[in-house]
Every structure is written in structure tokens, then in C-alpha cells.
Design a protein around this motif. Structure first.
Motif: not given
Length: 251
Positions: A19-22, A25-28, A179-184, A241-246
Motif C-alpha cells: 500500500e505504501e509503495y504502489e 510517486s513510484f513512477l518517478e 496507478e503504476v501498471d497499465l492493465g491493457l 512486487d511493490f512491497a518487496m522492491f519498494g
């Protein structure tokens, strides 16, 4: 192999980190930023793919290379590839483009990509042609296409390796509600089948939590870690992935 137990405390921590990282602002400073700089489904598919291909090593070094491709394409990477624009932009030579990739390697990659889109119309349509709508099937078919078209130096030859960059690309394209991934491709591939990209930070964080016991970045390790993330995020394992990477980058 010994079954890994994830305590309630670790599950709560992973959910907190996710929740914190996704968020936006992750895009920066992240390569996923580039796919948000172009308009249109086909452009986003191509830009995401090219950004993922160059996402290895140091960000201060590879981010300008992705920017160069965006600039060369004039913000329209799909048409740039389909019209052979890369042939005028990149010399057919052994001149270095980025690290081990020469300009000739990049031209070969872009030529293979153009052939794929000539055949299927778009990268999304290629995914629609898959016999099985899973991330592993997508990885298998993608690596098979590019290796058979002479781009095995940039795209893995098969799925014996962790296919980190392709797994990241699929995360970008498949996960919706982000807010990060496109989901296309959220209706094409089930996000529950996505596979964890084994980034160095992810591996280190997984080891510190006792979720992995080796630094070896193999597909077996990626699948093992994904299965563990599915216990924490049953409907969306790559929230992990957001949790572990962030958390890993933040250390």
C-alpha cells in the motif's frame, strides 16, 4: 523442500509495504514512467516493451537510453517501428548502444518486433493468439518468437532463466486498478498467473524475510516466490512486487 511459513506479522508487513509503495510517486525514476508518456494502446505496448528490454544495470545509465528511443520515435514508437524509422536512426554497426547491446543488436530487436506486429497487428493481438491465457505461456511464446527471429541476445532464449524484465513488462501490461501498471491486457491474461520479477532488491528482501534461501535468479525461484506472494495477495500476487522492491530499495 521445506515449506516456508509466512507469519501473520510478515503478511501484515508485506500488505503495508504494498500500500505504501504502489502509487503514482513510484513512477518517478522508474522505467514504467515511459509508457505513461505516450498516447494510444499500441504506442504504450511498444514503449513498455522497449523500456523493459533496457531496464538492467544502473538506472542513471539505462533511463537515458530509454529516453533516447522515445525521442527518436517522436513519441509514436508503434509507427516508428512499423515504418522502419529505426533503420535511419540507428547505424547498422557494432557501435555501443547500451552496455553489451550494440546498435546492430537494437536494430535486430526492433526488426523482430516489427515482424511480430506485421504478423499479428499489435503486441496485444499477439497475446490474444496465445493458446493459454497465462503469464508463463506469454513468456514462452514471447521468448520463442524473438529467439527464432535473431534477438536472443536481448530477449532470453527461453524461460529457464527468471526472465525478470519480461515478467516486469507483463506486470505493467496486465495488472489493472493500479496507478503504476497499465492493465491493457487485464482481460487477456489473468493477473493471478503473473510471475514475480526477480530484481536484485526483490531477491535481497525475500532472503531477509526468509522467503528465499538463494540469490540464484531462476524461473524456479521466481515461481516459488510468486507462490508465497499468492498466500499474502491471493487475487493479485504481484502486489508483492511493490512491497518487496519498494522495501528493498528503501534500505
Amino acid at each position: 523442500m521445506k515449506r516456508v511459513v509466512i507469519s501473520a506479522g510478515k503478511k501484515a508487513l508485506l500488505r503495508q509495504w504494498a500500500e505504501e509503495y504502489e502509487n503514482s510517486s513510484f513512477l518517478e525514476g522508474d522505467p514504467s514512467w515511459f509508457m505513461h508518456q505516450v498516447e494510444g494502446r499500441e504506442n504504450q505496448e511498444v514503449m513498455a516493451f522497449l523500456a523493459s528490454c533496457l531496464s538492467y544495470g544502473s538506472r542513471p545509465l539505462f533511463m537515458p537510453k530509454i529516453q533516447r528511443l522515445l525521442d527518436l520515435s517522436g513519441g509514436n514508437p508503434y509507427e516508428w517501428v512499423m515504418s522502419h524509422g529505426y533503420e535511419q536512426a540507428l547505424p547498422d554497426s557494432g557501435e555501443c548502444f547500451y552496455r553489451l547491446y550494440t546498435c546492430r543488436d537494437m536494430r535486430r530487436l526492433l526488426s523482430s518486433l516489427r515482424a511480430l506486429m506485421d504478423c499479428y497487428g499489435s503486441m496485444g493481438s499477439f497475446m490474444l493468439s496465445l493458446p493459454s491465457p497465462t503469464a508463463l505461456s506469454a513468456l514462452e511464446q514471447t521468448t520463442a518468437w524473438f529467439s527464432s527471429h535473431g534477438s536472443g541476445g536481448i530477449i532470453p532464449l527461453d524461460t529457464r532463466s527468471a526472465c525478470k524484465r519480461l515478467c516486469m513488462w507483463l506486470r505493467w501490461m496486465v495488472r489493472d486498478g493500479s496507478e503504476v501498471d497499465l492493465g491493457l491486457w487485464s482481460t487477456v491474461i489473468d493477473k493471478r498467473t503473473l510471475i514475480m520479477p526477480l530484481d536484485t532488491h526483490v531477491v535481497q528482501q525475500a532472503m531477509s524475510l526468509g522467503l528465499l534461501s538463494s540469490h540464484t535468479a531462476s524461473m524456479a525461484s521466481a515461481l516459488r516466490l510468486t507462490a508465497l506472494m499468492r498466500r499474502v495477495f491471493p487475487d493479485d500476487p504481484l502486489k508483492g512486487d511493490f512491497a518487496m522492491f519498494g522495501a528493498g530499495v528503501g534500505k
